[in-house]
Design an enzyme around this catalytic site. Structure first.
Site, PDB file in Angstrom:
ATOM      1  N   GLU A  87     -17.390   1.552   7.569  1.00 20.40           N
ATOM      2  CA  GLU A  87     -16.247   2.145   6.865  1.00 20.40           C
ATOM      3  C   GLU A  87     -16.566   2.257   5.382  1.00 20.40           C
ATOM      4  O   GLU A  87     -17.525   1.657   4.888  1.00 20.40           O
ATOM      5  CB  GLU A  87     -14.984   1.303   7.103  1.00 20.40           C
ATOM      6  CG  GLU A  87     -14.535   1.348   8.563  1.00 20.40           C
ATOM      7  CD  GLU A  87     -13.211   0.666   8.828  1.00 20.40           C
ATOM      8  OE1 GLU A  87     -12.682  -0.001   7.937  1.00 20.40           O
ATOM      9  OE2 GLU A  87     -12.709   0.819   9.951  1.00 20.40           O
ATOM     10  N   HIS A 117      -3.773   5.342   1.875  1.00 20.75           N
ATOM     11  CA  HIS A 117      -4.905   5.665   2.746  1.00 20.75           C
ATOM     12  C   HIS A 117      -5.194   7.150   2.598  1.00 20.75           C
ATOM     13  O   HIS A 117      -4.272   7.969   2.629  1.00 20.75           O
ATOM     14  CB  HIS A 117      -4.589   5.322   4.206  1.00 20.75           C
ATOM     15  CG  HIS A 117      -5.816   5.286   5.057  1.00 20.75           C
ATOM     16  ND1 HIS A 117      -6.477   6.427   5.434  1.00 20.75           N
ATOM     17  CD2 HIS A 117      -6.522   4.250   5.563  1.00 20.75           C
ATOM     18  CE1 HIS A 117      -7.541   6.083   6.153  1.00 20.75           C
ATOM     19  NE2 HIS A 117      -7.589   4.770   6.244  1.00 20.75           N
ATOM     20  N   ARG A 121     -11.678   3.673  -0.846  1.00 18.86           N
ATOM     21  CA  ARG A 121     -10.454   4.441  -0.592  1.00 18.86           C
ATOM     22  C   ARG A 121      -9.818   5.040  -1.836  1.00 18.86           C
ATOM     23  O   ARG A 121      -9.287   6.145  -1.791  1.00 18.86           O
ATOM     24  CB  ARG A 121      -9.418   3.531   0.057  1.00 18.86           C
ATOM     25  CG  ARG A 121      -9.723   3.333   1.482  1.00 18.86           C
ATOM     26  CD  ARG A 121      -8.667   2.531   2.154  1.00 18.86           C
ATOM     27  NE  ARG A 121      -9.123   2.339   3.518  1.00 18.86           N
ATOM     28  CZ  ARG A 121      -8.601   1.503   4.368  1.00 18.86           C
ATOM     29  NH1 ARG A 121      -7.577   0.762   4.000  1.00 18.86           N
ATOM     30  NH2 ARG A 121      -9.071   1.400   5.577  1.00 18.86           N
ATOM     31  N   HIS A 123      -0.129   2.869   2.334  1.00 11.82           N
ATOM     32  CA  HIS A 123      -0.779   2.178   3.451  1.00 11.82           C
ATOM     33  C   HIS A 123      -0.768   0.660   3.334  1.00 11.82           C
ATOM     34  O   HIS A 123      -0.552  -0.039   4.314  1.00 11.82           O
ATOM     35  CB  HIS A 123      -2.226   2.669   3.524  1.00 11.82           C
ATOM     36  CG  HIS A 123      -3.018   2.097   4.647  1.00 11.82           C
ATOM     37  ND1 HIS A 123      -2.638   2.239   5.963  1.00 11.82           N
ATOM     38  CD2 HIS A 123      -4.175   1.373   4.663  1.00 11.82           C
ATOM     39  CE1 HIS A 123      -3.529   1.640   6.743  1.00 11.82           C
ATOM     40  NE2 HIS A 123      -4.463   1.095   5.975  1.00 11.82           N
ATOM     41  N   ARG A 126      -8.326  -2.551  -2.080  1.00 17.51           N
ATOM     42  CA  ARG A 126      -8.770  -3.304  -0.900  1.00 17.51           C
ATOM     43  C   ARG A 126      -9.913  -2.584  -0.192  1.00 17.51           C
ATOM     44  O   ARG A 126      -9.851  -1.379   0.049  1.00 17.51           O
ATOM     45  CB  ARG A 126      -7.606  -3.445   0.075  1.00 17.51           C
ATOM     46  CG  ARG A 126      -7.980  -4.085   1.386  1.00 17.51           C
ATOM     47  CD  ARG A 126      -6.763  -4.241   2.261  1.00 17.51           C
ATOM     48  NE  ARG A 126      -6.296  -2.998   2.799  1.00 17.51           N
ATOM     49  CZ  ARG A 126      -6.535  -2.581   4.044  1.00 17.51           C
ATOM     50  NH1 ARG A 126      -7.283  -3.305   4.862  1.00 17.51           N
ATOM     51  NH2 ARG A 126      -6.045  -1.447   4.482  1.00 17.51           N
TER      52      ARG A 126
END
Ligand SMILES: Cc1cc2nc3c(=O)[nH]c(=O)nc-3n(C[C@H](O)[C@H](O)[C@H](O)COP(=O)(O)OP(=O)(O)OC[C@H]3O[C@@H](n4cnc5c(N)ncnc54)[C@H](O)[C@@H]3O)c2cc1C
Length: 518
Positions: free
Chosen positions: A115, A230, A276, A337, A372
């Site tokens: 990811e 997100h 992100r 998110h 995060r």
């Protein structure tokens, strides 16, 4: 201790991954009362897709996981907390397996996903992209069978009780009456507040009341301005903002703008696998330039069979909207998110109120900094749930007998108006969203304060949390990680600090403290 749910050794509030895991571990030491305002299956945790990040591969290490986490966190991670997270992560995965969770494997070991922001494949997953649902289902089975745990669903906590500054339990709204649950240790695991936005990947219950409960009980809150959007939630008119996991980009999906051009390489050398905050902001910029409300994800160049098996639930959901993940361009846009800030804790999940612990998304352990890293949150739930129970067990917990009993049993306050919650969501979306500026934030604060003063019950708590988020966002006059200010577009080294909020004290800034590496 008997099985009476009104008195317990441990009161765990919230039945997401953090609460379930804490309850199971606490049940080894005494009776647990596990409360949830929804059903046990309605949590963010059950919706988690990508998996759990942990350095379990021989080509990986806690040191590398640490570096990736710190890079994503833009200078605001608590390095001690990150050390705890990455070191204890692999052990938690083993522990889940011991409890019967079946992670996806290949003949040579875990089938690891990749990811954004991770320099290695390190995402352990179950059932392809159904990790949350699989893990929660297994832990719930164990909870229901455990004689030391009393599970009470559909029962919101409306107040945390303190006596002489020590948390002694909670007041709950149950069957049209208020009831009191006393406990020697109270563990708050109520999740985040991203459902305070209109466009959110979260279930409707994620409205952050736990943050308000702790604040009103006298706990410090930190980093509230950092709400993670997100980058890729489904953007189809009439559909909910269903999350298209980052793991999809991890397996090679491209992001295309309205002109069909792949745009991420021009924003960041990591392209679609940048952290992100970078990807969400790039999408926002592309949407602004082309005056559209979405960009596209393309998996058309990937092996269709692999896509269907690895992302089965995403594939099925897209099909419901007439979109074939293997053939069609999928319209996506950022959506609220994850709540990075929350109830401030130390390395043992202890809040600044004695005998009150906070774990999971409601907490602010400091592991996420200003952004995060993907799949670190389920890991945080596990690592700090375990620590909370350890700390509670060895702590100096006041015996129950000394607490006042027999209060309550009156009518609970009303839960509040749905229309007021809609007004809060509208304000948060328009003025406290992905890109913020002073005038909008000031307007939101003014309106949210008014709503708060005119509301009662849960909606009042939701307005309070929304206002605190907006006030922290106004205070931080820079752009860092997920906090973007159009009037202060650059990162400012003077702002390498946390905003700490307390009900009875002025807002405080705490400078970032560096620590030796692992
Ligand atoms: C669609 C989606 C996909 C995600 N994918 C991933 C992923 O792949 N990997 C990852 O690491 N993270 C992922 N996340 C984030 C992660 O799922 C959450 O951060 C995590 O599950 C939070 O767990 P929790 O136990 O803290 O809270 P939750 O799972 O949200 O549970 C909160 C609980 O508290 C209860 N509660 C709330 N208020 C009260 C109250 N007043 N009284 C009583 N009970 C209350 C709720 O009913 C619920 O039981 C994802 C999130 C979403 C929404």
């Amino acid at each position: 201790m008997g099985a009476d749910a009104r008195e317990s050794d441990f009161l765990v509030i919230g039945a997401g991954l953090a609460g379930l895991y804490a309850a199971l571990r606490a049940a080894e030491h005494g009776h647990v009362c596990l409360l949830t305002k929804t059903s046990i299956s309605e949590t963010n945790s059950a919706w988690a897709q990508g998996g759990i990040a942990a350095a379990v591969d021989e080509n990986d290490s806690p040191q590398l996981h640490r570096e990736d986490t710190l890079t994503a966190g833009r200078g605001l991670c608590d390095e001690r907390a990150v050390d705890v997270l990455v070191r204890e992560g692999p052990q938690c995965i083993k522990e889940l397996e011991r409890l019967g969770v079946a992670f996806d494997k290949t003949p040579s070991g875990y089938e690891l996903g990749r990811e954004g922001g991770h320099s290695r494949r390190r995402i352990v997953h179950a059932g392809g992209s159904s990790t949350g649902q699989r893990v929660v289902a297994r832990l719930s089975e164990l909870i229901v069978k455990n004689p030391n745990i009393t599970l009470i669903e559909h029962t919101p906590v409306i107040e945390l009780l303190t006596a002489d500054g020590v948390c002694v339990g909670a007041k709950v709204a149950r069957e049209r009456a208020e009831q009191i649950v006393l406990a020697r240790a109270t563990i708050l695991a109520t999740g985040g507040a991203a459902a305070l936005y209109l466009r959110t990947t979260n279930p409707p219950g994620a409205t952050g009341e736990g943050i308000a409960l702790a604040y009103l009980a006298g706990a410090e809150l930190a980093d509230l301005e950092f709400i993670q959007f997100h980058p890729t939630a489904l953007a189809v008119p009439g559909a909910r903002s269903f999350l298209i996991s980052e793991a999809v980009r991890g397996e090679g999906a491209y992001l295309l703008n309205a002109q069909g051009e792949r745009f991420m390489p021009k924003y960041d050398e990591r392209a679609e696998l940048a952290p992100r905050d970078v990807v969400a902001r790039a999408i926002w910029e592309e949407m602004r330039k082309s005056k559209t409300d979405h960009v596209f994800l393309s998996l058309r160049h990937l092996d269709p069979k692999g896509v269907r098996s690895r992302f089965a639930n995403i594939y099925e959901t897209c099909l419901q909207y007439g979109l074939d993940l293997t053939r069609d361009l999928i319209p996506v846009a950022p959506a609220a998110h994850y709540t990075i800030g929350g109830v401030r804790t130390d390395l043992w999940a202890e809040t600044t109120v004695k005998n009150l612990f906070a774990i999971g998304e409601v907490s602010c352990t400091g592991v996420h900094g200003a952004n995060r890293l993907a799949s670190n949150s389920l890991l945080e739930c596990l690592v700090f749930a375990r620590r909370a129970v350890e700390a509670a067990v060895r702590g100096d917990l006041t015996p129950l007998a000394s607490f006042p009993k027999g209060k309550g049993e009156s009518s609970p306050p009303p839960l509040g108006e749905e229309s007021t919650l809609s007004a809060i969501k509208q304000l948060m979306t328009e003025h406290v969203g992905l890109v913020r500026h002073r005038a909008g934030l000031e307007y939101a604060i003014q309106q949210l304060s008014r709503i708060e003063s005119e509301s009662v019950g849960l909606v009042r708590s939701q307005a309070l949390v929304a206002r605190l988020i907006a006030q922290s966002a106004l205070l931080r006059t820079e752009t860092r990680g997920v906090h973007v200010r159009s009037d202060f577009p650059h990162e400012d080294p003077n702002w390498q600090a946390h905003i700490i909020v307390h009900k009875d004290r002025p807002v405080r800034l705490e400078k970032y403290l560096q620590k030796e590496s692992l």
